[in-house]
Design a protein around this motif. Sequence first.
Motif, PDB file in Angstrom:
ATOM      1  N   UNK A   1      51.990  92.011  50.994  1.00  0.00           N
ATOM      2  CA  UNK A   1      50.584  91.859  50.637  1.00  0.00           C
ATOM      3  C   UNK A   1      50.264  90.411  50.297  1.00  0.00           C
ATOM      4  N   UNK A   2      51.090  89.798  49.432  1.00  0.00           N
ATOM      5  CA  UNK A   2      50.744  88.466  48.916  1.00  0.00           C
ATOM      6  C   UNK A   2      51.237  87.324  49.796  1.00  0.00           C
ATOM      7  N   UNK A   3      52.345  87.507  50.519  1.00  0.00           N
ATOM      8  CA  UNK A   3      52.896  86.397  51.297  1.00  0.00           C
ATOM      9  C   UNK A   3      51.936  85.882  52.370  1.00  0.00           C
ATOM     10  N   UNK A   4      51.293  86.755  53.174  1.00  0.00           N
ATOM     11  CA  UNK A   4      50.346  86.223  54.178  1.00  0.00           C
ATOM     12  C   UNK A   4      49.189  85.457  53.539  1.00  0.00           C
ATOM     13  N   UNK A   5      48.734  85.921  52.388  1.00  0.00           N
ATOM     14  CA  UNK A   5      47.639  85.223  51.712  1.00  0.00           C
ATOM     15  C   UNK A   5      48.067  83.846  51.231  1.00  0.00           C
ATOM     16  N   UNK A   6      49.288  83.752  50.703  1.00  0.00           N
ATOM     17  CA  UNK A   6      49.797  82.460  50.243  1.00  0.00           C
ATOM     18  C   UNK A   6      50.010  81.533  51.428  1.00  0.00           C
ATOM     19  N   UNK A   7      50.597  82.051  52.496  1.00  0.00           N
ATOM     20  CA  UNK A   7      50.812  81.225  53.686  1.00  0.00           C
ATOM     21  C   UNK A   7      49.492  80.732  54.273  1.00  0.00           C
ATOM     22  N   UNK A   8      48.489  81.589  54.249  1.00  0.00           N
ATOM     23  CA  UNK A   8      47.172  81.190  54.743  1.00  0.00           C
ATOM     24  C   UNK A   8      46.557  80.128  53.816  1.00  0.00           C
ATOM     25  N   UNK A   9      46.765  80.294  52.516  1.00  0.00           N
ATOM     26  CA  UNK A   9      46.181  79.341  51.558  1.00  0.00           C
ATOM     27  C   UNK A   9      46.822  77.966  51.654  1.00  0.00           C
ATOM     28  N   UNK A  10      48.111  77.910  52.012  1.00  0.00           N
ATOM     29  CA  UNK A  10      48.787  76.601  52.056  1.00  0.00           C
ATOM     30  C   UNK A  10      48.972  76.079  53.476  1.00  0.00           C
ATOM     31  N   UNK A  11      48.309  76.694  54.426  1.00  0.00           N
ATOM     32  CA  UNK A  11      48.360  76.190  55.809  1.00  0.00           C
ATOM     33  C   UNK A  11      47.807  74.771  55.849  1.00  0.00           C
ATOM     34  N   UNK A  12      48.282  73.946  56.795  1.00  0.00           N
ATOM     35  CA  UNK A  12      47.845  72.538  56.842  1.00  0.00           C
ATOM     36  C   UNK A  12      46.333  72.353  56.951  1.00  0.00           C
ATOM     37  N   UNK A  13      45.635  73.288  57.569  1.00  0.00           N
ATOM     38  CA  UNK A  13      44.193  73.125  57.740  1.00  0.00           C
ATOM     39  C   UNK A  13      43.373  73.986  56.771  1.00  0.00           C
ATOM     40  N   UNK A  14      44.014  74.553  55.764  1.00  0.00           N
ATOM     41  CA  UNK A  14      43.285  75.404  54.821  1.00  0.00           C
ATOM     42  C   UNK A  14      42.444  74.571  53.863  1.00  0.00           C
ATOM     43  N   UNK A  15      41.448  75.215  53.290  1.00  0.00           N
ATOM     44  CA  UNK A  15      40.576  74.523  52.334  1.00  0.00           C
ATOM     45  C   UNK A  15      41.375  74.030  51.132  1.00  0.00           C
ATOM     46  N   UNK A  16      42.323  74.856  50.673  1.00  0.00           N
ATOM     47  CA  UNK A  16      43.140  74.470  49.519  1.00  0.00           C
ATOM     48  C   UNK A  16      43.950  73.216  49.827  1.00  0.00           C
ATOM     49  N   UNK A  17      44.601  73.192  50.971  1.00  0.00           N
ATOM     50  CA  UNK A  17      45.421  72.033  51.339  1.00  0.00           C
ATOM     51  C   UNK A  17      44.557  70.788  51.514  1.00  0.00           C
ATOM     52  N   UNK A  18      43.426  70.934  52.196  1.00  0.00           N
ATOM     53  CA  UNK A  18      42.546  69.783  52.399  1.00  0.00           C
ATOM     54  C   UNK A  18      41.998  69.266  51.069  1.00  0.00           C
ATOM     55  N   UNK A  19      41.615  70.178  50.182  1.00  0.00           N
ATOM     56  CA  UNK A  19      41.109  69.770  48.866  1.00  0.00           C
ATOM     57  C   UNK A  19      42.211  69.118  48.039  1.00  0.00           C
ATOM     58  N   UNK A  20      43.428  69.662  48.136  1.00  0.00           N
ATOM     59  CA  UNK A  20      44.558  69.076  47.411  1.00  0.00           C
ATOM     60  C   UNK A  20      44.853  67.673  47.935  1.00  0.00           C
ATOM     61  N   UNK A  21      44.819  67.509  49.258  1.00  0.00           N
ATOM     62  CA  UNK A  21      45.038  66.175  49.845  1.00  0.00           C
ATOM     63  C   UNK A  21      43.989  65.188  49.350  1.00  0.00           C
ATOM     64  N   UNK A  22      42.727  65.620  49.340  1.00  0.00           N
ATOM     65  CA  UNK A  22      41.660  64.748  48.844  1.00  0.00           C
ATOM     66  C   UNK A  22      41.887  64.366  47.389  1.00  0.00           C
ATOM     67  N   UNK A  23      42.287  65.354  46.588  1.00  0.00           N
ATOM     68  CA  UNK A  23      42.533  65.099  45.167  1.00  0.00           C
ATOM     69  C   UNK A  23      43.688  64.122  44.969  1.00  0.00           C
ATOM     70  N   UNK A  24      44.756  64.309  45.727  1.00  0.00           N
ATOM     71  CA  UNK A  24      45.918  63.411  45.612  1.00  0.00           C
ATOM     72  C   UNK A  24      45.527  61.996  46.043  1.00  0.00           C
ATOM     73  N   UNK A  25      44.792  61.873  47.145  1.00  0.00           N
ATOM     74  CA  UNK A  25      44.355  60.552  47.600  1.00  0.00           C
ATOM     75  C   UNK A  25      43.445  59.880  46.575  1.00  0.00           C
ATOM     76  N   UNK A  26      42.567  60.655  45.983  1.00  0.00           N
ATOM     77  CA  UNK A  26      41.687  60.099  44.953  1.00  0.00           C
ATOM     78  C   UNK A  26      42.498  59.638  43.743  1.00  0.00           C
ATOM     79  N   UNK A  27      43.480  60.453  43.344  1.00  0.00           N
ATOM     80  CA  UNK A  27      44.322  60.091  42.196  1.00  0.00           C
ATOM     81  C   UNK A  27      45.111  58.817  42.478  1.00  0.00           C
TER      82      UNK A  27
END
Length: 146
Positions: A66-92
């Motif tokens: 149940x949870x693994x596909x959701x986590x994999x989808x959330x941390x995919x390279x083109x996911x909103x979470x990953x893109x937002x995290x990249x932006x946050x890291x670059x800003x930091x």
Amino acid sequence: GLAATPVLAPLLLGPLPSLPSAPLVSLKRELGKQLAPNSELMSGVKDWLVDFVGSVGMTVIEKQHIWRPKVEQAIAPDSELTLATNDLVLQFVGNLCATVLAKKHVWMPKLVDTIGEVVPPSLSTVLVRKEHWAPALTKFVSEIVP
């Protein structure tokens, strides 16, 4: 009011009654026994904790479909979470670099002094021992650059 009643007045306005110390000592001793690392109570707590952690772990494993596909989808390279995290890291990192550069008047002189104290003696030691490393470096460079 309440303080005027004959029954409550001594309790509210008078000194607190003193408790006998023998029951308190006995209570402390009994609590000490119950909370000792090898007591029956602590053994029960440890058993419960192991059972609880084990059951949570087993539930996580059993429900991974149940949870693994959701986590994999959330941390995919083109996911909103990953893109937002990249932006946050670059800003930091950008903010950190800007702060470091803004304060370079503080750390730059110390860095220059430290390099001036460390590099010349180290360089002279390296140059004294150049007969050990120079032939290997020459061979290495000649293999790379014909």
